[in-house]
Design a protein around this motif. Structure first.
Motif, short mmCIF file in Angstrom:
data_model
loop_
_atom_site.label_atom_id
_atom_site.label_comp_id
_atom_site.label_asym_id
_atom_site.label_seq_id
_atom_site.Cartn_x
_atom_site.Cartn_y
_atom_site.Cartn_z
N GLY A 43 85.31 39.42 -5.83
CA GLY A 43 84.42 40.41 -5.25
C GLY A 43 84.50 41.74 -5.99
N LEU A 44 85.73 42.17 -6.35
CA LEU A 44 85.89 43.40 -7.11
C LEU A 44 85.25 43.28 -8.48
CD1 LEU A 44 87.36 46.25 -7.30
CD2 LEU A 44 88.97 45.00 -8.75
N SER A 95 75.63 37.13 2.18
CA SER A 95 75.64 36.13 1.11
C SER A 95 74.23 35.66 0.78
CB SER A 95 76.51 34.93 1.52
OG SER A 95 77.87 35.31 1.64
N SER A 96 73.41 35.44 1.80
CA SER A 96 72.04 34.98 1.56
C SER A 96 71.22 36.05 0.86
CB SER A 96 71.38 34.58 2.88
OG SER A 96 72.04 33.48 3.46
N GLU A 129 69.38 35.74 -2.72
CA GLU A 129 67.94 35.98 -2.81
C GLU A 129 67.62 37.02 -3.89
OE1 GLU A 129 63.88 35.82 -2.13
OE2 GLU A 129 65.40 34.48 -1.30
N ILE A 130 68.32 38.13 -3.86
CA ILE A 130 68.05 39.20 -4.83
C ILE A 130 68.42 38.75 -6.23
CG2 ILE A 130 68.85 41.50 -5.56
CD1 ILE A 130 68.92 42.25 -2.58
N TRP A 131 69.54 38.06 -6.36
CA TRP A 131 69.96 37.58 -7.67
C TRP A 131 68.95 36.58 -8.23
CZ3 TRP A 131 71.49 32.92 -9.87
CH2 TRP A 131 72.20 33.01 -11.06
N LEU A 132 68.46 35.70 -7.37
CA LEU A 132 67.50 34.68 -7.83
C LEU A 132 66.19 35.34 -8.27
CD1 LEU A 132 67.16 31.63 -8.14
CD2 LEU A 132 66.29 31.55 -5.80
N PRO A 158 75.57 35.40 -8.08
CA PRO A 158 75.20 35.98 -6.78
C PRO A 158 76.42 36.56 -6.07
CG PRO A 158 74.33 33.75 -7.02
CD PRO A 158 75.30 33.96 -8.14
N GLY A 159 76.18 37.54 -5.20
CA GLY A 159 77.28 38.12 -4.44
C GLY A 159 76.79 38.98 -3.31
N PRO A 160 77.64 39.18 -2.30
CA PRO A 160 77.24 39.96 -1.12
C PRO A 160 77.24 41.46 -1.36
CG PRO A 160 79.52 39.29 -0.89
CD PRO A 160 79.02 38.66 -2.18
#
Length: 627
Positions: free
Chosen positions: A479-480, A600-601, A605-608, A317-319
Motif C-alpha cells: 500500500g505504501l 478497492s472497486s 475502476e479508475i485504474w482500468l 490498481p489500489g484503494p
C-alpha cells in the motif's frame, strides 16, 4: 523530479542490448555493466541510485540508503561471486532495491515488506527485471489478466497468498522474500534471500534492537539534510518518528535539516488524536507544525473524476484513490515548505500489536498464561465463550483454510465484532468476501485463484500470529509503495521507517504474545523510544477512530460516486453489476467492510479507465553511449 520514477535491470549479454533498444525510448538515465553494455535504464531523481564499482564488480542500491559511492565500492571489492551480495551488503540501512553485476551474472531483489518490489518479463528474448510492472507490460504488449483484476475487488493490495501475482499477463512478480538471478544469456531463476526471524526473544531483550533499527531507519530519512516532513496524528507511531527525526538538534541544525509536521483534524469531536498531537507538538518547538483548515484538506472520495483525466500514477490498481485529493493536498502543503521526503507511521500497528490469531498459538504453548490473557480480554470486550472456544479448537492447515475461504467467498459477511458482540477470528487470516456488486463470473475467477493457491501455498510462518503479522506487513508495504508512486510523481517521496527490513527483523524476533500486554499500549515501541519521546506523551493508551470521517465523506460525495458507476468499465468487463453498486451507495448505513470493498472497486475502476489508452514512449531521451 516529477513524473514516473522507474528502472529496469538488463542482463550482461547481447540479449540485454536488444532489450535495451526497446526500453530506451522511455529512459532518461543509463548505468553500464563493466562490459559497457547497459545494466540499468530508467528515470530517477538525483540521489536515488548509488553505484559502487571495483574492477568488473558492480553493486547498486536504488532508494533510500545513506551509503556513499566510496562505501559501496569498498563493499563491491569484497565480492567474490554473485552469492556474496547479501553478506557484503550487511549493515546497510533504509529502504531500497539491491542489485549486483558480477562476471556476467546479475542479481536483483526488493525489500521483504514489498515497499520495494521487482517484476520480470521476457523482452527481446531476455529476462528483464523492473520495479514498475506497467513499464514491462508496455514494452512487451502484455494484456490485462482479468482474473487478477477480479481479485482486486476482493482486496487491494491483494491479500496473501495472491499478493505475488501480477495483473498483467506474461509479467511475473518476484516474491518479496526472493531475489532474481539473470545470466548473460538472459535466463533467470529465483532464490530465497530473506527468511522471517523466529519469534524467540523476550520483549525486554528485543527492545534495544528495535530502538537501534528504528533510529537507523529514521536517520536514513534525514541523512541527506534539508527539509523532511512527517505526519503528527497524535498516535504513538507517527509521534515517535517525529521525535526520532529531531532527537539530535545540534546535529540536525548543523546539516541544515528541518522538520515540518502535518496534522489534519478529524470530524469526530470524540476523537482525542488532536489533543495528543498538540501535546507532542509543544515538545517539538524547533519544528514547523501545519494543521490544514477545512478548505485545505479534502474529504475522502473527493475529486475522483480528476484522477481519470490523466494517466493514473500507479502501476497496479489500489484503494489509494479514496485518498487521491488528500495526497495532492499533502504534496502541495509539504513541497511548498521545501520538504523532499514525508514520513508516515505505517507498519507500527503491524509490528507492535498482536492480532487475535496469536491466541491460537499461545493457548497451545503457554495455556495458563494464555487463559489469563483471554479472561482479561473477555471481561473488557465481552467475547462469547462458546464462540471463542470453537475458534481456538480449529485445527485446519493453511491450505485447508484457503479452501474453506474459497467456498465461502460469496457467503454473507459476518457481523463485525465492533458492531455485534462476537469473538474475533483466530484463523490464518480474514475470510474476505466478494462485494455484493461483484458478478458470479468475478467471484468464480477469484474462487479458482484461491483453490489453485490452496494446493501449494505455505504460510509465511508456522505460527498463526507470526504469519498474520507478516501478511499485514506485506499488505502495508505494498500500500505504501502505491502511495509513494502517487506522491513521487508530484515531487514528494514517502517513507515508512517501520517497514524497513531491519526494523521488521528486530520487531518480529520478539515473541508474538509479548508484543502487546493487556493494560499497556504497544509496550515494545514505547520502551524503544523512551527517553526520546517524552514520558507524558508516551502515557497515551487510546487510538483514534475515523468512521465518522468516512461516513461524512461518503454522504458528501455520494452523487459523484453514483455517477461513477454509470456505464462502469468494470461492468463492461463483466466483473461488477453497476446497478448493485449504485444501490449500495444509495443505502442507509454501509458497514466498514463494505466501505473497504468500495475503495478497492473504485481503485480498480479508475485504474482500468486510465489504462484503456495505449502507452507510448513520452519522448526521445539521451542517446549518448546507447547500444
Amino acid at each position: 523530479m516529477s513524473g514516473d520514477v522507474w528502472f529496469a535491470v538488463l542482463p550482461d549479454g547481447e540479449s540485454g542490448v536488444a532489450a535495451a533498444r526497446l526500453l530506451r525510448p522511455w529512459a532518461t538515465e543509463t548505468v553500464f555493466h563493466h562490459s559497457g553494455r547497459p545494466w540499468l535504464l530508467g528515470s530517477w531523481p538525483d540521489g536515488q541510485v548509488t553505484v559502487g564499482a571495483a574492477g568488473a564488480r558492480r553493486v547498486a542500491v536504488i532508494g533510500r540508503c545513506p551509503v556513499t559511492v566510496e562505501g559501496l565500492s569498498a563493499r563491491a571489492g569484497r565480492l567474490r561471486d554473485i552469492g556474496d551480495v547479501e553478506q557484503v551488503a550487511r549493515g546497510l540501512t533504509g529502504s531500497f532495491h539491491l542489485l549486483a553485476s558480477v562476471d556476467g551474472s546479475v542479481r536483483a531483489r526488493g525489500s521483504a515488506s514489498g515497499v520495494r518490489r521487482l517484476f520480470h518479463a521476457r523482452v527481446a528474448g531476455a529476462t528483464v527485471a523492473g520495479d514498475r510492472v506497467d513499464r514491462l507490460a508496455a514494452v512487451t504488449g502484455a494484456a490485462l489478466d482479468e482474473q487478477l483484476l477480479a481479485a482486486h475487488l476482493l482486496a487491494s493490495p491483494l491479500p496473501f497468498p495472491l499478493d505475488d501475482r501480477c495483473v498483467w499477463q506474461g509479467v511475473q512478480a518476484v516474491p518479496s522474500f526472493d531475489c532474481l538471478l539473470i545470466d548473460a544469456d538472459g535466463r533467470a531463476r529465483t532464490r530465497r534471500w530473506w527468511t522471517p526471524p523466529e519469534p524467540q526473544r523476550a520483549w525486554q531483550e528485543g527492545v534495544p534492537a528495535v530502538r537501534s533499527a528504528l533510529t537507523a531507519a529514521v536517520d536514513a530519512c534525514t541523512a541527506g539534510g534539508g527539509t523532511v516532513s512527517a505526519d503528527l496524528s497524535g498516535g504513538l507511531d507517527s509521534t515517535s518518528l517525529c521525535f526520532l527525526a529531531t532527537r539530535e538538534q545540534e546535529r540536525t541544525r548543523r546539516s541544515g535539516a528541518k522538520l515540518v509536521t502535518l496534522r489534519w483534524q478529524s470530524l469526530d469531536p470524540q476523537n482525542d488524536d488532536a489533543a495528543w498531537a498538540v501535546r507532542a507538538a509543544a515538545r517539538l518547538p524547533d519544528s514547523e507544525h501545519v494543521t490544514p483548515g477545512p478548505g485545505q484538506w479534502p474529504l475522502w472520495y473527493s475529486d475522483l473524476a480528476g484522477l481519470t483525466g490523466d494517466a493514473v500514477p500507479t502501476d497496479e490498481p489500489g484503494p489509494w484513490v479514496r485518498d487521491g485529493a488528500r495526497m495532492a493536498a499533502l504534496c502541495h502543503l509539504m513541497t511548498g515548505r521545501g520538504s523532499r521526503l514525508h514520513l508516515m507511521g505505517g507498519g507500527g500497528d503491524e509490528l507492535f500489536s498482536t492480532f487475535p490469531p496469536h491466541l491460537h498459538d499461545y493457548v497451545r504453548r503457554h495455556p495458563m498464561a494464555a487463559w489469563s490473557r483471554i479472561r482479561a480480554q473477555r471481561a473488557s470486550q465481552h467475547w462469547p465463550l462458546g464462540q471463542l472456544l470453537r475458534q481456538l479448537a480449529d485445527r485446519r492447515t493453511f491450505g485447508q483454510w484457503l479452501t474453506a475461504w474459497a467456498q465461502g467467498l460469496t457467503a454473507p459477511q459476518p457481523p463485525s465484532p465492533a458492531l455485534v458482540r462476537g469473538a474475533p477470528s483466530t484463523a490464518w487470516g480474514v475470510d474476505l468476501r466478494m462485494p455484493p456488486w461483484a458478478t458470479r463470473d468475478a467471484a468464480g475467477a477469484v474462487r479458482d485463484l484461491l483453490r489453485e493457491a490452496a494446493a501449494t501455498a505455505e504460510p509465511l510462518a508456522p505460527q498463526r500470529g507470526q504469519h498474520t503479522a507478516l501478511a499485514c506487513v506485506r499488505s502495508g508495504g505494498r500500500g505504501l509503495r502505491q502511495l509513494d508512486q502517487v506522491t513521487s510523481r508530484q515531487g514528494l517521496g514517502l517513507a515508512a521507517p517501520y517497514l524497513d527490513d531491519q526494523v521488521i527483523e528486530a520487531a518480529l524476533a520478539i515473541r508474538v504474545a509479548e508484543r502487546s500486554t493487556p493494560g499497556r499500549y504497544k509496550p515494545v515501541l514505547a520502551e524503544a523510544v523512551r527517553g526520546i519521546v517524552p514520558d507524558d506523551v508516551l502515557r497515551r493508551n487510546t487510538k483514534g477512530e475515523y468512521s465518522t470521517d468516512f461516513h461524512v465523506s461518503l454522504r458528501h460525495n455520494r452523487s459523484a460516486l453514483v455517477e461513477f458507476f454509470d456505464d462502469s468499465w468494470l461492468a463492461r468487463a463483466g466483473l461488477i453489476d453497476d446497478a448493485a453498486a449504485r444501490a449500495f451507495l444509495l443505502g442507509v448505513h454501509p458497514t466498514p467492510e463494505a466501505l473497504r470493498s468500495l475503495s478497492s472497486s473504485l481503485g480498480s475502476e479508475i485504474w482500468l479507465r486510465a489504462r484503456s489508452a495505449p502507452t507510448c514512449p513520452p519522448s526521445t531521451p539521451i542517446t549518448e553511449g546507447a547500444p
